[in-house]
Enzyme design. Structure first.
Site, PDB file in Angstrom:
ATOM      1  N   ARG A  94       0.858  -1.191   0.000  1.00 20.08           N
ATOM      2  CA  ARG A  94       0.000   0.000   0.000  1.00 20.08           C
ATOM      3  C   ARG A  94       0.892   1.238   0.000  1.00 20.08           C
ATOM      4  NH1 ARG A  94      -5.633  -0.064   0.061  1.00 20.08           N
ATOM      5  NH2 ARG A  94      -5.753   1.335   1.852  1.00 20.08           N
ATOM      6  N   ASN A 110      11.970   0.320   4.741  1.00 21.76           N
ATOM      7  CA  ASN A 110      11.474  -0.576   3.705  1.00 21.76           C
ATOM      8  C   ASN A 110      12.671  -1.179   2.981  1.00 21.76           C
ATOM      9  OD1 ASN A 110       9.515  -1.779   1.920  1.00 21.76           O
ATOM     10  ND2 ASN A 110      10.033  -0.224   0.393  1.00 21.76           N
ATOM     11  N   HIS A 112      13.817  -2.567  -0.860  1.00 23.90           N
ATOM     12  CA  HIS A 112      13.419  -2.480  -2.264  1.00 23.90           C
ATOM     13  C   HIS A 112      14.421  -3.258  -3.115  1.00 23.90           C
ATOM     14  CE1 HIS A 112      11.611  -0.795  -5.865  1.00 23.90           C
ATOM     15  NE2 HIS A 112      12.815  -0.515  -6.303  1.00 23.90           N
ATOM     16  N   SER A 139      18.090  -2.434  -1.625  1.00 21.48           N
ATOM     17  CA  SER A 139      18.359  -1.259  -0.800  1.00 21.48           C
ATOM     18  C   SER A 139      17.377  -1.211   0.366  1.00 21.48           C
ATOM     19  CB  SER A 139      18.185   0.036  -1.619  1.00 21.48           C
ATOM     20  OG  SER A 139      18.969   0.029  -2.791  1.00 21.48           O
ATOM     21  N   GLY A 146       7.587  10.151  -1.014  1.00 23.24           N
ATOM     22  CA  GLY A 146       7.770   9.655  -2.379  1.00 23.24           C
ATOM     23  C   GLY A 146       8.034   8.162  -2.393  1.00 23.24           C
ATOM     24  N   VAL A 147       7.524   7.458  -3.394  1.00 18.76           N
ATOM     25  CA  VAL A 147       7.703   6.003  -3.480  1.00 18.76           C
ATOM     26  C   VAL A 147       9.176   5.673  -3.713  1.00 18.76           C
ATOM     27  CG1 VAL A 147       7.093   3.922  -4.768  1.00 18.76           C
ATOM     28  CG2 VAL A 147       5.358   5.673  -4.330  1.00 18.76           C
ATOM     29  N   ASP A 148       9.763   4.915  -2.793  1.00 20.73           N
ATOM     30  CA  ASP A 148      11.158   4.457  -2.890  1.00 20.73           C
ATOM     31  C   ASP A 148      12.147   5.617  -3.015  1.00 20.73           C
ATOM     32  OD1 ASP A 148      10.186   1.826  -2.840  1.00 20.73           O
ATOM     33  OD2 ASP A 148       9.966   1.784  -5.015  1.00 20.73           O
ATOM     34  N   ALA A 176      19.770 -12.019  -0.931  1.00 23.83           N
ATOM     35  CA  ALA A 176      20.546 -10.882  -0.415  1.00 23.83           C
ATOM     36  C   ALA A 176      19.692 -10.013   0.504  1.00 23.83           C
ATOM     37  CB  ALA A 176      21.106 -10.064  -1.575  1.00 23.83           C
TER      38      ALA A 176
END
Length: 199
Positions: A94, A110, A112, A139, A146-148, A176
């Site tokens: 979300r 988070n 990514h 990462s 902002g997304v990522d 990883a």
């Protein structure tokens, strides 16, 4: 040793969630997983968390309709009820509103599957291969509006093999991720890493 209490948000199977939970088992880990919360009541990760001895519950987004912030208020209340001081997103699908991002600023992270700032969003492995990159990776970053786009805390690099498919690359990057995420979370909560300021 007093451990930082972490809440994990998931939407699916929770493989990174499991990596975080298992890494928290040794006494010298600076964090403990207080609760796992999914926005989807049927998420397989909920049963996975319970099998690992962690409290798991659903805060279903469906009854809130399009009111994403109202759903996030319910999420926030649950995280605080379990005494969380940090939040880790592990396949939580979300997009956050400014409310939840602001409430946990500097304490929500988070993972990514790309070497940010390259390839934010989806389909990262295919994009890296098609661009002819020599390496891919993952990462861990702080969550911002902002997304990522949040400040990167840690990265792991994975070499792209000749004639690699995006499926096999995804599998190797996921391995990883499972190593990197617990380490980055432990560094953040213990103060061993200082988040870079976002510019």
């Amino acid at each position: 040793m007093s451990k930082a209490r972490v809440g994990i948000l998931i939407s699916g199977t929770g493989s990174n969630m499991e990596a975080l939970i298992r890494a928290a088992e040794p006494d010298d880990c600076p964090y403990e997983v207080a609760v796992v919360i999914s926005n989807r009541p049927g998420a397989a990760g909920l049963d996975r968390a319970k099998a690992l001895g962690v409290t798991a519950l659903a805060v279903d987004h469906a009854p809130f309709g399009k009111d994403r912030e109202a759903h996030e208020h319910a999420l926030d209340a649950a995280l605080r009820r379990f005494g969380c001081s940090y939040v880790a997103l592990a396949g939580y699908m979300r997009i956050m509103t400014p409310f939840l991002v602001g409430a946990w600023q500097g304490r929500m992270l988070n993972i990514h599957p790309s070497l940010l700032p390259k390839y934010p969003g989806l389909d990262t492995h295919r994009r890296a291969i098609e661009a002819g990159d020599a390496e891919a990776g993952c990462s861990v970053h702080l969550v911002t509006a902002g997304v990522d786009e949040g400040p990167v805390l840690a990265q792991a690099r994975v070499r792209i093999l000749p004639r690699e498919s995006h499926q096999t690359l995804a599998e190797r990057v996921l391995a990883a991720e499972h190593a990197l995420y617990p380490e980055a979370l432990a560094d953040l909560v213990s103060g061993r890493s200082t988040p870079p300021s976002s510019s």
